[in-house]
Scaffold this motif. Structure first.
Motif, PDB file in Angstrom:
ATOM      1  N   GLY A  42      88.809  67.389  70.011  1.00 37.76           N
ATOM      2  CA  GLY A  42      88.950  68.785  70.417  1.00 37.76           C
ATOM      3  C   GLY A  42      87.642  69.547  70.406  1.00 37.76           C
ATOM      4  O   GLY A  42      87.578  70.690  70.823  1.00 37.76           O
ATOM      5  N   LEU A  43      86.579  68.933  69.892  1.00 33.66           N
ATOM      6  CA  LEU A  43      85.211  69.476  69.869  1.00 33.66           C
ATOM      7  C   LEU A  43      85.082  70.852  69.200  1.00 33.66           C
ATOM      8  O   LEU A  43      84.437  71.757  69.727  1.00 33.66           O
ATOM      9  N   PRO A  44      85.642  71.011  67.992  1.00 31.67           N
ATOM     10  CA  PRO A  44      85.521  72.313  67.315  1.00 31.67           C
ATOM     11  C   PRO A  44      84.079  72.661  66.946  1.00 31.67           C
ATOM     12  O   PRO A  44      83.729  73.846  66.918  1.00 31.67           O
ATOM     13  N   LEU A  45      83.260  71.672  66.656  1.00 38.35           N
ATOM     14  CA  LEU A  45      81.857  71.978  66.339  1.00 38.35           C
ATOM     15  C   LEU A  45      81.127  72.491  67.576  1.00 38.35           C
ATOM     16  O   LEU A  45      80.376  73.459  67.511  1.00 38.35           O
ATOM     17  N   SER A  46      81.348  71.831  68.706  1.00 41.48           N
ATOM     18  CA  SER A  46      80.696  72.259  69.954  1.00 41.48           C
ATOM     19  C   SER A  46      81.030  73.701  70.281  1.00 41.48           C
ATOM     20  O   SER A  46      80.183  74.437  70.803  1.00 41.48           O
ATOM     21  N   MET A 103      85.708  61.565  63.004  1.00 40.33           N
ATOM     22  CA  MET A 103      84.790  62.129  63.995  1.00 40.33           C
ATOM     23  C   MET A 103      84.750  61.210  65.212  1.00 40.33           C
ATOM     24  O   MET A 103      85.108  60.035  65.135  1.00 40.33           O
ATOM     25  N   ILE A 104      84.332  61.764  66.333  1.00 41.20           N
ATOM     26  CA  ILE A 104      84.166  60.980  67.552  1.00 41.20           C
ATOM     27  C   ILE A 104      82.704  61.024  67.976  1.00 41.20           C
ATOM     28  O   ILE A 104      82.008  62.013  67.751  1.00 41.20           O
ATOM     29  N   GLU A 105      82.249  59.935  68.555  1.00 41.79           N
ATOM     30  CA  GLU A 105      80.873  59.887  69.059  1.00 41.79           C
ATOM     31  C   GLU A 105      80.820  60.599  70.400  1.00 41.79           C
ATOM     32  O   GLU A 105      81.594  60.290  71.303  1.00 41.79           O
TER      33      GLU A 105
END
Length: 189
Positions: A42-46, A103-105
């Protein structure tokens, strides 16, 4: 911890190296870096202009949380970068650890760096695939970074506080469209 770092694009590498030599800079070495960037599903950091990175610097491996502060993609003059670094023992084991916690790469990249030190400021000439080289100055204060920049002939008004991803974007490349960016191959997702 705030990362005190300024970038300058459109550099002439030969002229810069000549100035560094004339000013008595110390050559530290040439390095081949490899890195992976991570986020959660879901890319919450991005969404908050952040990421986790594992980078093999040749002599050490570092896991880093980075977050662009007051991100400004228009001017490439972010409010700075928050950075929390931890030296880890192994690139592949750290990759396995991050994937194991969910985590995902996002992508894998390589770049080359030549490092000099002038007046306690690191002067890095960075070369990345698909974009022109640039210089990055990092020090313990903005005053020291500005002083070295000006002694090297850079116009301080043209300094950038941005990520490499932003530099890629100014060259029409979205790093997130790629799973691999190296000098040998660039693989789109």
């Amino acid at each position: 911890m705030e990362e005190i770092e300024a970038k300058f694009l459109g550099i002439n590498i030969d002229e810069l190296k000549s100035k560094l030599q004339i000013l008595g800079a110390t050559f530290i070495g040439s390095f081949d870096y490899k890195r992976k960037a991570y986020d959660f599903p879901g890319l919450p950091l991005s969404k908050k202009h952040a990421w986790v990175r594992v980078r093999d610097e040749g002599d050490r491996v570092v896991m880093t949380y980075k977050q662009r502060l007051e991100a400004n993609s228009e001017t490439m003059r972010d409010g700075g970068m928050k950075e929390v670094e931890v030296v880890v023992s192994d690139f592949n084991l750290t990759d396995q650890f991050l994937l194991s916690i969910g985590m995902i790469e996002k992508f894998y990249e390589e770049n080359k760096r030549e490092r000099y030190v002038l007046d306690n400021v690191e002067v890095d000439i960075d070369s990345w695939p698909m974009i022109p080289p640039y210089v990055e100055l990092e020090g313990s204060s903005w005053e020291s970074v500005q002083s070295v920049a000006e002694s090297l002939g850079f116009n301080w008004e043209k300094h950038l506080r941005c990520s490499t991803m932003q530099i890629y974007k100014t060259n029409g490349i979205n790093e997130n469209d790629y799973s691999v960016i190296t000098f040998i191959e660039q693989i789109k997702k």
